[in-house]
Scaffold this motif. Sequence first.
Motif, PDB file in Angstrom:
ATOM      1  N   GLY A  67      60.980  67.297  54.710  1.00  0.00           N
ATOM      2  CA  GLY A  67      61.265  66.736  56.029  1.00  0.00           C
ATOM      3  C   GLY A  67      62.478  65.834  56.105  1.00  0.00           C
ATOM      4  N   TYR A  68      63.266  65.778  55.038  1.00  0.00           N
ATOM      5  CA  TYR A  68      64.469  64.938  55.034  1.00  0.00           C
ATOM      6  C   TYR A  68      65.710  65.822  55.194  1.00  0.00           C
ATOM      7  N   PRO A  69      66.774  65.286  55.812  1.00  0.00           N
ATOM      8  CA  PRO A  69      67.965  66.121  56.012  1.00  0.00           C
ATOM      9  C   PRO A  69      68.747  66.396  54.728  1.00  0.00           C
ATOM     10  N   ASP A  70      68.573  65.564  53.700  1.00  0.00           N
ATOM     11  CA  ASP A  70      69.330  65.742  52.446  1.00  0.00           C
ATOM     12  C   ASP A  70      68.597  64.954  51.358  1.00  0.00           C
ATOM     13  N   LEU A  71      69.211  64.826  50.173  1.00  0.00           N
ATOM     14  CA  LEU A  71      68.560  64.095  49.079  1.00  0.00           C
ATOM     15  C   LEU A  71      68.203  62.674  49.518  1.00  0.00           C
ATOM     16  N   VAL A  72      67.063  62.183  49.041  1.00  0.00           N
ATOM     17  CA  VAL A  72      66.584  60.838  49.346  1.00  0.00           C
ATOM     18  C   VAL A  72      66.931  59.923  48.169  1.00  0.00           C
ATOM     19  N   ALA A  73      67.502  58.765  48.455  1.00  0.00           N
ATOM     20  CA  ALA A  73      67.785  57.786  47.390  1.00  0.00           C
ATOM     21  C   ALA A  73      66.485  57.106  46.979  1.00  0.00           C
ATOM     22  N   PRO A  74      66.232  56.947  45.664  1.00  0.00           N
ATOM     23  CA  PRO A  74      65.067  56.150  45.253  1.00  0.00           C
ATOM     24  C   PRO A  74      65.223  54.716  45.779  1.00  0.00           C
ATOM     25  N   PRO A  75      64.117  54.006  46.016  1.00  0.00           N
ATOM     26  CA  PRO A  75      64.231  52.648  46.572  1.00  0.00           C
ATOM     27  C   PRO A  75      65.196  51.754  45.787  1.00  0.00           C
ATOM     28  N   MET A  76      65.118  51.800  44.452  1.00  0.00           N
ATOM     29  CA  MET A  76      65.950  50.903  43.638  1.00  0.00           C
ATOM     30  C   MET A  76      67.432  51.306  43.631  1.00  0.00           C
ATOM     31  N   PHE A  77      67.772  52.413  44.284  1.00  0.00           N
ATOM     32  CA  PHE A  77      69.188  52.771  44.483  1.00  0.00           C
ATOM     33  C   PHE A  77      69.879  51.692  45.328  1.00  0.00           C
ATOM     34  N   ALA A  78      69.092  50.827  45.950  1.00  0.00           N
ATOM     35  CA  ALA A  78      69.650  49.672  46.675  1.00  0.00           C
ATOM     36  C   ALA A  78      70.616  48.884  45.793  1.00  0.00           C
ATOM     37  N   VAL A  79      70.334  48.862  44.490  1.00  0.00           N
ATOM     38  CA  VAL A  79      71.221  48.193  43.533  1.00  0.00           C
ATOM     39  C   VAL A  79      72.640  48.774  43.634  1.00  0.00           C
ATOM     40  N   VAL A  80      72.714  50.079  43.811  1.00  0.00           N
ATOM     41  CA  VAL A  80      74.013  50.765  43.804  1.00  0.00           C
ATOM     42  C   VAL A  80      74.788  50.481  45.094  1.00  0.00           C
TER      43      VAL A  80
END
Lengths: 126, 147
Positions: free
Chosen positions: B48-61
């Motif tokens: 149901g997502y338009p593209d790859l989903v970032a993991p929550p901790m990708f916030a670091v990036v």
Amino acid sequence: MNKGDKIELKVTPDPYVTVRYAGASGDFNPIHFDDDFAKAVGLPGRILHGLWTMAQVARAHTDAAGGPEALKRLSVQFRGMGLIGEEITVSGTVLETDGEVALVRSQVAQAGRRIIRNAEAELEIA
Amino acid sequence: MSLSTEAVGRTFPAVSYQVGREKIREYANAVGETNPIHHDVEAARAAGYPDLVAPPMFAVVYAAPSVAQALMHPDVGLDFSMMVHGSQEFRWGPVVIAGEEISTTTTVKEIAERGGMGFYVFESVSENERAEVVCTAIWTNIVRGTS
């Protein structure tokens, strides 16, 4: 997910995990990938990135809850150094739930030492 | 050495970050995320997502370029050689999807000396292009031996 339920994740950081994480995250502090540098600043050797270890805590929660959208909040206290090559164990317990949000308390242990403590997470479970 | 608290309260200009598919895959591999919605576009779409989903901790990036701007500012005066990461908190809104542009602003919340250690606390707020807050983070760094 009910009060008292447990979550657990075990992973052994391989020798190059800090190199991959430095590249992926942009955190190039050499204490994480240069043994000589780490020893020169008083560490036993290169150590894990705290935020890599925190990512293992996050993963333990999102795996248990069925996906990344469930994790609404995560806070941790870093204590002690994460070492390379020694298995780490994330273990948590559901403290309370109102049927929509579960509050989970967890920690990370390595070789009998807690390297993250008082981790607290809110998971959407509705 | 006494700490300068001159920078407390300062908010630095927003820094934007373009979230790329390959960066999500690289990050997911580095932290051991195996959920296919972080790796496989078809799996993400099927979920149901338009593209790859970032993991929550990708916030670091996506927050790092903004947080680094504050951390490294001379008025903040943080001694990196003696710095340890004390604690960290993230609060998440909607998930971040590959292709989105995330804008982050960082504020110096606290600079204080307690028990011979310096405490430097930063808050970063990250928004997507719809002005939804995708992540608020509190970064607490401790510097040993400030007195």
